[in-house]
Design a protein around this motif. Sequence first.
Motif, PDB file in Angstrom:
ATOM      1  N   THR A 173      65.775  52.416 -95.828  1.00 37.46           N
ATOM      2  CA  THR A 173      64.567  52.951 -95.203  1.00 37.46           C
ATOM      3  C   THR A 173      64.330  54.402 -95.616  1.00 37.46           C
TER       4      THR A 173
ATOM      5  N   MET B 124      60.998  55.400 -97.721  1.00 37.78           N
ATOM      6  CA  MET B 124      59.920  56.112 -97.035  1.00 37.78           C
ATOM      7  C   MET B 124      59.973  57.629 -97.180  1.00 37.78           C
ATOM      8  N   LEU B 125      61.111  58.172 -97.611  1.00 38.91           N
ATOM      9  CA  LEU B 125      61.225  59.629 -97.732  1.00 38.91           C
ATOM     10  C   LEU B 125      61.548  60.070 -99.166  1.00 38.91           C
TER      11      LEU B 125
ATOM     12  N   SER C 212      58.831  61.628-102.019  1.00 37.30           N
ATOM     13  CA  SER C 212      59.086  63.044-102.312  1.00 37.30           C
ATOM     14  C   SER C 212      59.308  63.269-103.807  1.00 37.30           C
TER      15      SER C 212
ATOM     16  N   VAL D   1      54.751  55.572-100.891  1.00 36.01           N
ATOM     17  CA  VAL D   1      55.081  55.593 -99.463  1.00 36.01           C
ATOM     18  C   VAL D   1      54.741  54.274 -98.764  1.00 36.01           C
TER      19      VAL D   1
ATOM     20  N   THR E 227      60.318  49.620 -92.183  1.00 36.86           N
ATOM     21  CA  THR E 227      59.485  50.490 -93.014  1.00 36.86           C
ATOM     22  C   THR E 227      57.996  50.309 -92.699  1.00 36.86           C
TER      23      THR E 227
ATOM     24  N   LEU F  18      57.271  52.315 -89.551  1.00 44.16           N
ATOM     25  CA  LEU F  18      57.262  53.746 -89.851  1.00 44.16           C
ATOM     26  C   LEU F  18      56.061  54.155 -90.694  1.00 44.16           C
ATOM     27  N   SER F  19      55.568  53.247 -91.512  1.00 44.11           N
ATOM     28  CA  SER F  19      54.467  53.593 -92.415  1.00 44.11           C
ATOM     29  C   SER F  19      53.189  53.953 -91.680  1.00 44.11           C
TER      30      SER F  19
ATOM     31  N   GLY G 166      52.758  56.014 -89.365  1.00 46.24           N
ATOM     32  CA  GLY G 166      52.685  57.469 -89.265  1.00 46.24           C
ATOM     33  C   GLY G 166      52.924  58.179 -90.582  1.00 46.24           C
ATOM     34  N   LEU G 167      53.771  57.600 -91.451  1.00 41.03           N
ATOM     35  CA  LEU G 167      54.148  58.298 -92.678  1.00 41.03           C
ATOM     36  C   LEU G 167      53.087  58.236 -93.763  1.00 41.03           C
TER      37      LEU G 167
ATOM     38  N   LEU H 281      50.586  61.016 -93.060  1.00 41.06           N
ATOM     39  CA  LEU H 281      51.290  62.286 -93.220  1.00 41.06           C
ATOM     40  C   LEU H 281      51.490  62.603 -94.703  1.00 41.06           C
ATOM     41  N   ALA H 282      51.930  61.610 -95.473  1.00 39.78           N
ATOM     42  CA  ALA H 282      52.146  61.815 -96.906  1.00 39.78           C
ATOM     43  C   ALA H 282      50.838  62.147 -97.612  1.00 39.78           C
TER      44      ALA H 282
END
Length: 316
Positions: free
Chosen positions: A239, A243-244, A248, A272, A300, A303-304, A306-307, A310-311
């Motif tokens: 994960t 997702m990170l 990045s 992402v 995932t 979480l996606s 919100g991510l 954000l990304a």
Amino acid sequence: MTDVLVTIAPLTAMILVGFAAGFLPRFSAAESGLNVFVLHFALPAFLFSAVAGASLDRGLPLPFLLIALLVPTAVSAAVLLIARAVPNLRRRRLAGPLALTGGYGNVGYLGVPIGISLLGAEAALAVGVGQLLHNLVFMIGYPLLAEAGAGAQGESVMARVRRTVVSALLLNPVALSIFAGLAVAAVPWSLPGPVDEAVELLAGAAVPVALFAVGLALHHALVGLRSGAVPLGALTVATAVKMLLLPSLTWGAAVLTGLDRESTLVLVLLAVMPTSTTAYLLAHAYDGHGPFGAATIFVTTVLSVGLIPLAFVLAA
């Protein structure tokens, strides 16, 4: 941030509707048929229509193509090598599924509609080609890796390579739709009216049906998570990588190569995306770790919500 959330909210709502419908047996039983419809008809029509209407004047920067290919490959390869050095993961044959679920994103069902919704039709070419390259890394690379020491009796390595490439590239309806769209975009003519209208009808079904199907698939993922057979440590690593780390590194590579804003945002959005449902199928077929793949998809995807926005905001 608010504008991004407003754009993504209806897409998220369709996933939730699908998830809620999955509690009813009649809808749960329809998941396979919906996936076949999306993969073979609706999504190819959607991508064909979007790419065929895109302008090829600008083309796509070489760094964009290289990042779409090499960053997911490098991340998954590094995870694979590190995981193989861990005795417990090697013994349980989890190194491959960990590398797969940590790199393979749901770029078709989620990345394409979200990318075009956020960036507009002018980004269709980048989104379509980006998702194609991302898919090919795993749809070709993972089966070849898994079959490296197996394969059919008497089948040579080159024969397995040809079979896998043909299956993932030349017989894949999504890949073929992008090639067809590029061909139409490159010539000064369009489809006949009735044909174009039929394609548009199919294309209009792609986004809602694909997202609904993702919601249905989350039920299998939830079962895998509840089974107790999923190692939480490996799930956490997959994960975090998906997702990170992958988004990045993708953003960093885009900045270092001086990519324009639109190309950077397309790459980051694709990176992402939550773990692809195809990763579950591959992990189950080649390593017997379907529950692990399904659990990663569930975590995932949650979480996606919100991510992803954000990304998008951070990369913009």
